[in-house]
Design a protein around this motif. Structure first.
Motif, PDB file in Angstrom:
ATOM      1  N   ASP A 111     -58.921  -3.827  -1.217  1.00 59.77           N
ATOM      2  CA  ASP A 111     -57.607  -4.287  -1.670  1.00 59.77           C
ATOM      3  C   ASP A 111     -57.572  -4.449  -3.191  1.00 59.77           C
ATOM      4  O   ASP A 111     -56.580  -4.105  -3.839  1.00 59.77           O
ATOM      5  CB  ASP A 111     -57.261  -5.613  -0.999  1.00 59.77           C
ATOM      6  CG  ASP A 111     -57.112  -5.469   0.513  1.00 59.77           C
ATOM      7  OD1 ASP A 111     -56.915  -4.333   0.978  1.00 59.77           O
ATOM      8  OD2 ASP A 111     -57.214  -6.497   1.214  1.00 59.77           O
ATOM      9  N   ALA A 112     -58.661  -4.971  -3.744  1.00 59.03           N
ATOM     10  CA  ALA A 112     -58.728  -5.126  -5.195  1.00 59.03           C
ATOM     11  C   ALA A 112     -58.677  -3.764  -5.889  1.00 59.03           C
ATOM     12  O   ALA A 112     -57.995  -3.591  -6.908  1.00 59.03           O
ATOM     13  CB  ALA A 112     -60.014  -5.868  -5.577  1.00 59.03           C
ATOM     14  N   GLY A 113     -59.382  -2.798  -5.317  1.00 59.43           N
ATOM     15  CA  GLY A 113     -59.359  -1.459  -5.888  1.00 59.43           C
ATOM     16  C   GLY A 113     -57.974  -0.836  -5.856  1.00 59.43           C
ATOM     17  O   GLY A 113     -57.575  -0.133  -6.796  1.00 59.43           O
ATOM     18  N   ARG A 114     -57.241  -1.084  -4.792  1.00 57.75           N
ATOM     19  CA  ARG A 114     -55.879  -0.557  -4.706  1.00 57.75           C
ATOM     20  C   ARG A 114     -54.988  -1.174  -5.774  1.00 57.75           C
ATOM     21  O   ARG A 114     -54.178  -0.476  -6.402  1.00 57.75           O
ATOM     22  CB  ARG A 114     -55.311  -0.819  -3.314  1.00 57.75           C
ATOM     23  CG  ARG A 114     -55.939   0.045  -2.224  1.00 57.75           C
ATOM     24  CD  ARG A 114     -55.435  -0.336  -0.851  1.00 57.75           C
ATOM     25  NE  ARG A 114     -55.994   0.536   0.184  1.00 57.75           N
ATOM     26  CZ  ARG A 114     -55.791   0.372   1.487  1.00 57.75           C
ATOM     27  NH1 ARG A 114     -55.037  -0.651   1.914  1.00 57.75           N
ATOM     28  NH2 ARG A 114     -56.340   1.208   2.357  1.00 57.75           N
ATOM     29  N   ILE A 115     -55.133  -2.464  -5.979  1.00 58.39           N
ATOM     30  CA  ILE A 115     -54.339  -3.130  -7.016  1.00 58.39           C
ATOM     31  C   ILE A 115     -54.670  -2.549  -8.400  1.00 58.39           C
ATOM     32  O   ILE A 115     -53.772  -2.231  -9.186  1.00 58.39           O
ATOM     33  CB  ILE A 115     -54.598  -4.651  -6.994  1.00 58.39           C
ATOM     34  CG1 ILE A 115     -54.060  -5.258  -5.698  1.00 58.39           C
ATOM     35  CG2 ILE A 115     -53.947  -5.322  -8.203  1.00 58.39           C
ATOM     36  CD1 ILE A 115     -54.433  -6.715  -5.510  1.00 58.39           C
ATOM     37  N   GLY A 116     -55.952  -2.417  -8.692  1.00 60.95           N
ATOM     38  CA  GLY A 116     -56.353  -1.864  -9.979  1.00 60.95           C
ATOM     39  C   GLY A 116     -55.886  -0.436 -10.171  1.00 60.95           C
ATOM     40  O   GLY A 116     -55.400  -0.056 -11.245  1.00 60.95           O
ATOM     41  N   THR A 117     -56.006   0.365  -9.103  1.00 59.67           N
ATOM     42  CA  THR A 117     -55.606   1.768  -9.201  1.00 59.67           C
ATOM     43  C   THR A 117     -54.108   1.903  -9.424  1.00 59.67           C
ATOM     44  O   THR A 117     -53.658   2.668 -10.290  1.00 59.67           O
ATOM     45  CB  THR A 117     -56.010   2.521  -7.921  1.00 59.67           C
ATOM     46  OG1 THR A 117     -57.428   2.439  -7.748  1.00 59.67           O
ATOM     47  CG2 THR A 117     -55.601   3.978  -8.004  1.00 59.67           C
ATOM     48  N   ILE A 118     -53.318   1.170  -8.646  1.00 56.04           N
ATOM     49  CA  ILE A 118     -51.861   1.245  -8.781  1.00 56.04           C
ATOM     50  C   ILE A 118     -51.423   0.782 -10.175  1.00 56.04           C
ATOM     51  O   ILE A 118     -50.589   1.424 -10.829  1.00 56.04           O
ATOM     52  CB  ILE A 118     -51.177   0.406  -7.691  1.00 56.04           C
ATOM     53  CG1 ILE A 118     -51.405   1.052  -6.318  1.00 56.04           C
ATOM     54  CG2 ILE A 118     -49.688   0.261  -7.966  1.00 56.04           C
ATOM     55  CD1 ILE A 118     -50.938   0.204  -5.149  1.00 56.04           C
ATOM     56  N   GLY A 119     -51.994  -0.327 -10.632  1.00 53.79           N
ATOM     57  CA  GLY A 119     -51.622  -0.833 -11.954  1.00 53.79           C
ATOM     58  C   GLY A 119     -51.928   0.159 -13.061  1.00 53.79           C
ATOM     59  O   GLY A 119     -51.086   0.416 -13.936  1.00 53.79           O
ATOM     60  N   LEU A 120     -53.111   0.748 -13.035  1.00 55.00           N
ATOM     61  CA  LEU A 120     -53.501   1.678 -14.094  1.00 55.00           C
ATOM     62  C   LEU A 120     -52.700   2.982 -14.036  1.00 55.00           C
ATOM     63  O   LEU A 120     -52.296   3.510 -15.078  1.00 55.00           O
ATOM     64  CB  LEU A 120     -54.994   1.963 -14.010  1.00 55.00           C
ATOM     65  CG  LEU A 120     -55.896   0.787 -14.413  1.00 55.00           C
ATOM     66  CD1 LEU A 120     -57.354   1.114 -14.138  1.00 55.00           C
ATOM     67  CD2 LEU A 120     -55.709   0.439 -15.889  1.00 55.00           C
ATOM     68  N   TYR A 121     -52.459   3.480 -12.828  1.00 49.17           N
ATOM     69  CA  TYR A 121     -51.685   4.727 -12.729  1.00 49.17           C
ATOM     70  C   TYR A 121     -50.217   4.516 -13.102  1.00 49.17           C
ATOM     71  O   TYR A 121     -49.582   5.404 -13.691  1.00 49.17           O
ATOM     72  CB  TYR A 121     -51.803   5.323 -11.334  1.00 49.17           C
ATOM     73  CG  TYR A 121     -53.031   6.198 -11.180  1.00 49.17           C
ATOM     74  CD1 TYR A 121     -53.230   7.296 -12.011  1.00 49.17           C
ATOM     75  CD2 TYR A 121     -53.994   5.920 -10.213  1.00 49.17           C
ATOM     76  CE1 TYR A 121     -54.366   8.084 -11.877  1.00 49.17           C
ATOM     77  CE2 TYR A 121     -55.125   6.708 -10.081  1.00 49.17           C
ATOM     78  CZ  TYR A 121     -55.303   7.789 -10.917  1.00 49.17           C
ATOM     79  OH  TYR A 121     -56.433   8.573 -10.801  1.00 49.17           O
ATOM     80  N   LEU A 122     -49.667   3.352 -12.792  1.00 46.56           N
ATOM     81  CA  LEU A 122     -48.319   3.045 -13.266  1.00 46.56           C
ATOM     82  C   LEU A 122     -48.294   2.963 -14.788  1.00 46.56           C
ATOM     83  O   LEU A 122     -47.358   3.438 -15.442  1.00 46.56           O
ATOM     84  CB  LEU A 122     -47.827   1.737 -12.646  1.00 46.56           C
ATOM     85  CG  LEU A 122     -47.341   1.800 -11.202  1.00 46.56           C
ATOM     86  CD1 LEU A 122     -46.966   0.409 -10.709  1.00 46.56           C
ATOM     87  CD2 LEU A 122     -46.146   2.742 -11.075  1.00 46.56           C
ATOM     88  N   GLY A 123     -49.332   2.346 -15.357  1.00 48.22           N
ATOM     89  CA  GLY A 123     -49.427   2.285 -16.811  1.00 48.22           C
ATOM     90  C   GLY A 123     -49.503   3.672 -17.429  1.00 48.22           C
ATOM     91  O   GLY A 123     -48.879   3.952 -18.465  1.00 48.22           O
TER      92      GLY A 123
END
Length: 218
Positions: A111-123
């Motif tokens: 779940d933490a990885g999904r949050i990090g991935t989504i945040g960075l790709y949105l950025g």
């Protein structure tokens, strides 16, 4: 005598003042645009560096690393690697979350990885739009200037940095506790630094004004 005659000519020919004023306005616009172009290039340069760092972070495998000499642990956003006594074991967080007895920690990492991935790709997505918005006018392409409102431009200025920071901070909050044996790795700090750069670029765009009054000092 010459000055008096010049003044007399200005009174007789007021259109000369109009032409002089027009020349000054054109020169002011030219200089102002040049300065704005330079500022845009500076912002684009900062953003490109931030995007590269964010891309390295989101694909990196060292968000968590071990501080234990007996085992080398590297956890990325979706998978991990553990090396013990020369034997390397690879773990996919989603698979381990389904099958492992210690599913809690693995599901937390997933779940933490999904949050990090989504945040960075949105950025990265917002960064690409911002770079396009800054570069297109330099080629006399005003597509985004005409269609993006002022609030949208302000949003695009700040969204990359915010998302670049939400990604790693959200990942850190959601990640399970591993004690002192596991610490933050290089990829995490790359993500934090990319967010800091993007916010710095937004600050330059928002608060640094172009010098449009240069012509007055000549």
């Amino acid at each position: 005598m010459v000055c008096r005659q010049f003044g007399k000519n200005l009174l007789i020919r007021p259109h000369i003042l109009d032409k002089l004023y027009t020349v000054l306005i054109i020169e002011k616009t030219r200089i102002g645009n040049m300065d704005k172009s330079k500022k845009s290039l500076v912002i684009v340069g900062i953003m490109v560096v931030g995007m590269i760092l964010a891309l390295l972070a989101v694909t990196g495998s060292s968000w968590l690393i071990s501080n234990d000499d007996e085992a080398e642990v590297k956890y990325g956003l979706s998978e991990g690697e553990v090396e013990v006594l020369g034997i390397t074991l690879n773990y996919d967080f989603s698979e381990q979350c389904k099958n492992s007895n210690a599913a809690g920690d693995w599901c937390g990492l997933r779940d933490a990885g999904r949050i990090g991935t989504i945040g960075l790709y949105l950025g990265l997505t917002f960064s690409t739009l911002l770079v396009a918005m800054l570069l297109l006018p330099m080629g006399d392409i005003n597509l985004m200037d005409e269609r993006v409102p002022e609030m949208g431009r302000i949003f695009l200025q700040w969204a990359p940095g915010i998302m670049f920071l939400i990604g790693p901070i959200g990942w850190l909050i959601r990640s399970p506790e591993f004690g002192d044996s596991i610490g933050l790795g290089f990829s995490f700090w790359l993500a934090i630094f990319s967010g800091s750069l993007a916010l710095a670029a937004a600050g330059v765009e928002q608060f640094l004004d172009e010098d449009e009054e240069v012509y007055q000092s000549d």
